[in-house]
Each structure stands twice: as structure tokens, then as C-alpha cells.
Design a protein around this motif. Structure first.
Motif, PDB file in Angstrom:
ATOM      1  N   ARG A 117     -46.797  16.809  12.515  1.00 17.64           N
ATOM      2  CA  ARG A 117     -45.605  17.073  13.333  1.00 17.64           C
ATOM      3  C   ARG A 117     -45.630  16.301  14.647  1.00 17.64           C
ATOM      4  NH1 ARG A 117     -45.506  23.635  12.324  1.00 17.64           N
ATOM      5  NH2 ARG A 117     -44.354  23.592  10.339  1.00 17.64           N
ATOM      6  N   SER A 118     -46.821  15.946  15.120  1.00 14.47           N
ATOM      7  CA  SER A 118     -46.928  15.286  16.418  1.00 14.47           C
ATOM      8  C   SER A 118     -46.898  13.762  16.327  1.00 14.47           C
ATOM      9  CB  SER A 118     -48.232  15.711  17.102  1.00 14.47           C
ATOM     10  OG  SER A 118     -49.359  15.174  16.438  1.00 14.47           O
ATOM     11  N   VAL A 119     -46.798  13.210  15.117  1.00 19.50           N
ATOM     12  CA  VAL A 119     -46.895  11.755  14.953  1.00 19.50           C
ATOM     13  C   VAL A 119     -45.848  11.025  15.786  1.00 19.50           C
ATOM     14  CG1 VAL A 119     -46.467   9.881  13.309  1.00 19.50           C
ATOM     15  CG2 VAL A 119     -48.061  11.714  12.727  1.00 19.50           C
ATOM     16  N   ARG A 161     -46.704  10.771  19.435  1.00 18.23           N
ATOM     17  CA  ARG A 161     -47.991  10.117  19.687  1.00 18.23           C
ATOM     18  C   ARG A 161     -47.964   8.616  19.443  1.00 18.23           C
ATOM     19  NH1 ARG A 161     -52.300  11.519  16.524  1.00 18.23           N
ATOM     20  NH2 ARG A 161     -51.090  12.561  14.903  1.00 18.23           N
ATOM     21  N   GLN A 162     -46.813   8.067  19.043  1.00 13.57           N
ATOM     22  CA  GLN A 162     -46.730   6.652  18.716  1.00 13.57           C
ATOM     23  C   GLN A 162     -47.006   5.772  19.934  1.00 13.57           C
ATOM     24  OE1 GLN A 162     -45.841   4.884  15.626  1.00 13.57           O
ATOM     25  NE2 GLN A 162     -46.622   6.855  14.904  1.00 13.57           N
ATOM     26  N   ALA A 189     -51.152   7.302  21.828  1.00 12.57           N
ATOM     27  CA  ALA A 189     -52.384   6.611  21.456  1.00 12.57           C
ATOM     28  C   ALA A 189     -52.450   6.233  19.984  1.00 12.57           C
ATOM     29  CB  ALA A 189     -53.585   7.496  21.794  1.00 12.57           C
ATOM     30  N   LEU A 190     -51.452   6.619  19.188  1.00 16.49           N
ATOM     31  CA  LEU A 190     -51.466   6.346  17.754  1.00 16.49           C
ATOM     32  C   LEU A 190     -50.635   5.110  17.440  1.00 16.49           C
ATOM     33  CD1 LEU A 190     -52.037   7.140  14.777  1.00 16.49           C
ATOM     34  CD2 LEU A 190     -49.964   8.551  14.890  1.00 16.49           C
ATOM     35  N   ASP A 191     -51.237   4.160  16.741  1.00 10.97           N
ATOM     36  CA  ASP A 191     -50.499   2.956  16.347  1.00 10.97           C
ATOM     37  C   ASP A 191     -50.663   2.731  14.852  1.00 10.97           C
ATOM     38  OD1 ASP A 191     -48.875   0.770  16.626  1.00 10.97           O
ATOM     39  OD2 ASP A 191     -50.430  -0.559  17.410  1.00 10.97           O
ATOM     40  N   LEU A 192     -49.516   2.643  14.180  1.00 16.18           N
ATOM     41  CA  LEU A 192     -49.468   2.335  12.747  1.00 16.18           C
ATOM     42  C   LEU A 192     -48.718   1.009  12.612  1.00 16.18           C
ATOM     43  CD1 LEU A 192     -48.430   5.899  11.512  1.00 16.18           C
ATOM     44  CD2 LEU A 192     -50.738   4.924  11.542  1.00 16.18           C
ATOM     45  N   PRO A 193     -49.414  -0.113  12.794  1.00 11.76           N
ATOM     46  CA  PRO A 193     -48.733  -1.410  12.813  1.00 11.76           C
ATOM     47  C   PRO A 193     -48.043  -1.709  11.488  1.00 11.76           C
ATOM     48  CG  PRO A 193     -50.986  -1.588  13.649  1.00 11.76           C
ATOM     49  CD  PRO A 193     -50.857  -0.242  13.014  1.00 11.76           C
ATOM     50  N   LEU A 194     -46.804  -2.151  11.563  1.00 12.19           N
ATOM     51  CA  LEU A 194     -46.047  -2.454  10.353  1.00 12.19           C
ATOM     52  C   LEU A 194     -46.754  -3.502   9.516  1.00 12.19           C
ATOM     53  CD1 LEU A 194     -43.458  -1.824   8.810  1.00 12.19           C
ATOM     54  CD2 LEU A 194     -42.312  -3.643  10.113  1.00 12.19           C
ATOM     55  N   GLU A 201     -56.207  14.473  28.877  1.00 17.16           N
ATOM     56  CA  GLU A 201     -55.637  14.792  27.564  1.00 17.16           C
ATOM     57  C   GLU A 201     -54.230  14.246  27.374  1.00 17.16           C
ATOM     58  OE1 GLU A 201     -56.334  18.333  24.580  1.00 17.16           O
ATOM     59  OE2 GLU A 201     -55.011  18.974  26.198  1.00 17.16           O
ATOM     60  N   ASP A 202     -53.368  14.305  28.393  1.00 16.33           N
ATOM     61  CA  ASP A 202     -52.008  13.821  28.174  1.00 16.33           C
ATOM     62  C   ASP A 202     -51.933  12.296  28.160  1.00 16.33           C
ATOM     63  OD1 ASP A 202     -52.673  14.082  30.830  1.00 16.33           O
ATOM     64  OD2 ASP A 202     -50.842  15.131  31.422  1.00 16.33           O
ATOM     65  N   ARG A 203     -53.052  11.620  28.431  1.00 11.75           N
ATOM     66  CA  ARG A 203     -53.129  10.169  28.272  1.00 11.75           C
ATOM     67  C   ARG A 203     -54.000   9.788  27.073  1.00 11.75           C
ATOM     68  NH1 ARG A 203     -51.715   7.053  33.202  1.00 11.75           N
ATOM     69  NH2 ARG A 203     -51.034   8.550  34.790  1.00 11.75           N
TER      70      ARG A 203
END
Length: 411
Positions: free
Chosen positions: A61-63, A66-67, A73-78, A285-287
Motif C-alpha cells: 500500500r505504501s509503494v 515511497r517512489q 527511497a524506493l526506485d523501480l527503474p523502467l 525515518e521520514d527521509r
């Protein structure tokens, strides 16, 4: 018995040491003579509070928020969708409530034994001072973020670790780090850290040599012949695969499914001249950033980038870390040393620790995601017991690679 250990990270070295002390001829195959592996570049935090696998409904749910493109901090490169789409599909399946509860219980069993195992290991190599057990600090950028963060951690299963209000000395330390009062602060008691990863690496190598083990600076070629595992060009009665993110390729070559991905993290290091020497790790945490004081350096680390392990690093990650440092006013000054490395991660966020039934002399210990350092000592103890056919202090059945095999083919 001659045991070949494939991989000289903290899990491989720790396992080889205990195997050598148990009377085996342990040989570690590690082509990287330096300290570039994730084992020696992680946050140093012994995160025994992180009992809930990241394969969860809450994580899914947080994805969106978080991008990386939205400041997270989450990266899902195309460009690497072929890597992370199958992983994400399996993660969603692993996040089902029943599997999540089972995963939490399994991970909790390992984490309960993590700090005691580290006490035994650091004490046995004459480096008890490398283990710090003074907890870590949590910092938030606003009172609202602090309230949300505290509430989430109070609901979480954290085992023997507990979230408590910051003490006066914590607040004084944070004033040194931030130059002002923190908007929100809490302390975790019951967690730990390794004081210096380079010193740990050197101490494990010395102890291994003293126990009669050896390190070969070459890449091992693991082969299968007559139903047994071996190392091309070397004698081995047993093989332990502990090669981090490279372990998936090794196991695949042996016909064993191990759907591991590279969760790439980034860090900056600087001289620690201005950072308080007694500071525990500090989580902003928020960073999504953790800052750790080692003996001579201070390190800021962040990011979960799911991509091919050998893809070029993304400089934007380091640039954002530098921006965080500037905006927070942290006493970290250029020149910075930059690093990027891959955490080995399974879609259910549980490690692989076990013995292959199709090749009884093949053992494995990898895929510890963000908890590789935390779980290294207890994993080494479990591996040593497995090789000797002894009972492990922890139930290892949830970590068997058979969980990924087709129903008609079990490793």
C-alpha cells in the motif's frame, strides 16, 4: 571434511570460521580482495527490531508514496522491469496474511538469537568491543511525522527491542548532530551495531587463519557431478554457497530455483571528526536514511533500487543523500566516498538457509535482504550445525529453498 565456502562476505567468513573450529578444512573462495561487498558497506545496525518481513500488505500500500520520483527511497527503474516485475508478483503472493504471519514468526526466531550469537562470535575472536548494544535513535522531521512513526512502531512486533522516549543525553547528542532540537525523537533499546566493519573483516580473517582455514582469491565454479556438488579444479567434500546476490546464479546453474534480486543501496562516507564518538546509529525515518558513526568515518545510507546488480549506479541517489545531509545540517563534510551495492533479496523477504536434498553435500546461506549483518552470526551457527548433522537452535524449515520449487521438483 573439506568444506568449500563460496563467498567471503560476513556470512561466508563467519560460517567458515565456525566450520574450521569444528575441525573441518574450510576454504573460502572470494575474488574480491577489497571491501566493496555489501557486508562491509552496510549501515552497521543490528536490526533485531525488524521482525516483520517487507513482503506485507502495508508495504504494498505504501509503494506509491515511497517512489524515488516522489522523494521516497524506493526506485523501480523502467529499464529494469524484467527484473522487478516478476519479483513484485511473487512479493504480492508472499504478502498474503497467512504467509506474512508465518514469515514474521520465522524471522523472529532468527532475530531472537541474533545478538546472543554476535556476543559469542565477537567474544571468541577477541573483539568484544566491536559489538555495541546501546540501541539506536529514531528522528522525524515534524511532530506529525513523529506521532505517526511512533504509533506504527508501537503496533509492530519488535521482539526484545522496545521504543522509549529519548533521554536527556539523547537530546543533547542530537543537538550536536542537528544544531537544534529534533522535531521528533525516540530511542530503541535492545538493538545493536558493529563499531567498525573493516575491523570486523580483518578480525574474522585472522581468526579463520588461526583456526586453520584458508582464503582463495578466485571465483569458484560450482559444478554438479554424480549427484554431488563440487568446485572445479579443487577438492571439496561439501560446498556452502554464501555468495550474496551472486548465489542465485550459482544455484540456478545447479538446477535449483532461487528467485533472488538485487536490492541496490547507496551510501556516502566522510571523516567523522565532527560526529559525536559515542553516537549510536540515527535513523531519519521520514527521509528513509540511517547515519552511522564508525571508528574513523560517518556514513549516510539509503535507497531500495531493484535493478540488475551490475547496472551502472544512479548518481541521483548520491546527490539526494548529499542534499539530505545539507538540509539537516549534519556535520558531514566533503570529500565524500560514494558506494553502491546489492542486497540479496527473496520476494518473501526471508533468507535461504539449508541443505539441498538433491545434493546432500550442498549447503546454502544467502538472501538475507537488509538483515545480512544482523543475522550473520546466528546463520553461521546454524550452518555449522547443518554441516555436522546436529540440531540447530532455530527452526530452519521456513528458509528452505524448496519453498520456491515447483511442486513436482524439490531441491
Amino acid at each position: 571434511m573439506k568444506v568449500a565456502v563460496v563467498g567471503g562476505g560476513v556470512i561466508g567468513l563467519s560460517s567458515a570460521l565456525l566450520l574450521a573450529r569444528a575441525g573441518h578444512a574450510a576454504t573460502v573462495f572470494e575474488p574480491d580482495a577489497g571491501l566493496s561487498a555489501p557486508s562491509w558497506n552496510n549501515a552497521g545496525h543490528l536490526a533485531v527490531e525488524q521482525r516483520a518481513p517487507l513482503a506485507s500488505i502495508a508495504s504494498i500500500r505504501s509503494v506509491g508514496r515511497r517512489q524515488f520520483r516522489r522523494g521516497g527511497a524506493l526506485d523501480l527503474p523502467l529499464a529494469h522491469a524484467r527484473t522487478w516485475v516478476p519479483f513484485a508478483t511473487r512479493l504480492v503472493a508472499a504478502a498474503r496474511p497467512a504467509r506474512f504471519r508465518a514469515g514474521t514468526a520465522a524471522l523472529g526466531g532468527l532475530l531472537t538469537e541474533a545478538l546472543p550469537a554476535w556476543r559469542r562470535l565477537t567474544g571468541s575472536i577477541g573483539e568484544a568491543g566491536l559489538l555495541r548494544e546501546d540501541g539506536h535513535l529514531m528522528v522525524w522531521g515534524s511532530p506529525a511525522a513523529a506521532a505517526t512513526g511512533r504509533a506504527a512502531w508501537m503496533r509492530a512486533e519488535t521482539g526484545g527491542a522496545s521504543l522509549v522516549p529519548c533521554r536527556d543525553e539523547d537530546l543533547a547528542l542530537l543537538r550536536q548532530v542537528l544544531g537544534n532540537e529534533a522535531a521528533g525523537c525516540a530511542r530503541f533499546d535492545g538493538t545493536g551495531a558493529i563499531a567498525d566493519l573493516g575491523a570486523l573483516h580483518r578480525a574474522l580473517r585472522r581468526a579463520l587463519a588461526a583456526a586453520g582455514g584458508t582464503i582463495v582469491a578466485e571465483r569458484a565454479s560450482v559444478v554438479r557431478a554424480d549427484g554431488r556438488a563440487g568446485i572445479a579444479g579443487h577438492e571439496a567434500d561439501a560446498v556452502l554457497v554464501a555468495a550474496g546476490v551472486g548465489s542465485g546464479t550459482v544455484m540456478q546453474g545447479l538446477g535449483i530455483r532461487a528467485p533472488i534480486v538485487a536490492e541496490r543501496g547507496y551510501h556516502l562516507r566522510a571523516a567523522a571528526d565532527r560526529w559525536p564518538a559515542d553516537a549510536p546509529p540515527v535513523v531519519f525515518e521520514d527521509r528513509s536514511m540511517i547515519v552511522t558513526r564508525y571508528r574513523d568515518t560517518v556514513q549516510a545510507a539509503s535507497f531500495v533500487e531493484v535493478a540488475a546488480p551490475d547496472a551502472p549506479p544512479d548518481p541521483r541517489k548520491w546527490e539526494r543523500l548529499e542534499r539530505h545531509v545539507r538540509e539537516l545540517g549534519l556535520p558531514m563534510e566533503a570529500p565524500f566516498t560514494r558506494w553502491m551495492g546489492a542486497r540479496p533479496t527473496f520476494p518473501d523477504y526471508l533468507p535461504a538457509i539449508g541443505r539441498a536434498t538433491s545434493m546432500p553435500n550442498l549447503f546454502y546461506a544467502f538472501g538475507h535482504q537488509h538483515l545480512g549483518l544482523t543475522l550473520a552470526a546466528v546463520t553461521a551457527e546454524a550452518v555449522a550445525a547443518l554441516v555436522d548433522g546436529a540440531a540447530s537452535a532455530v527452526d530452519l524449515s521456513p528458509f528452505d529453498l524448496a519453498r520456491f520449487a515447483p511442486r513436482k521438483a524439490r531441491p
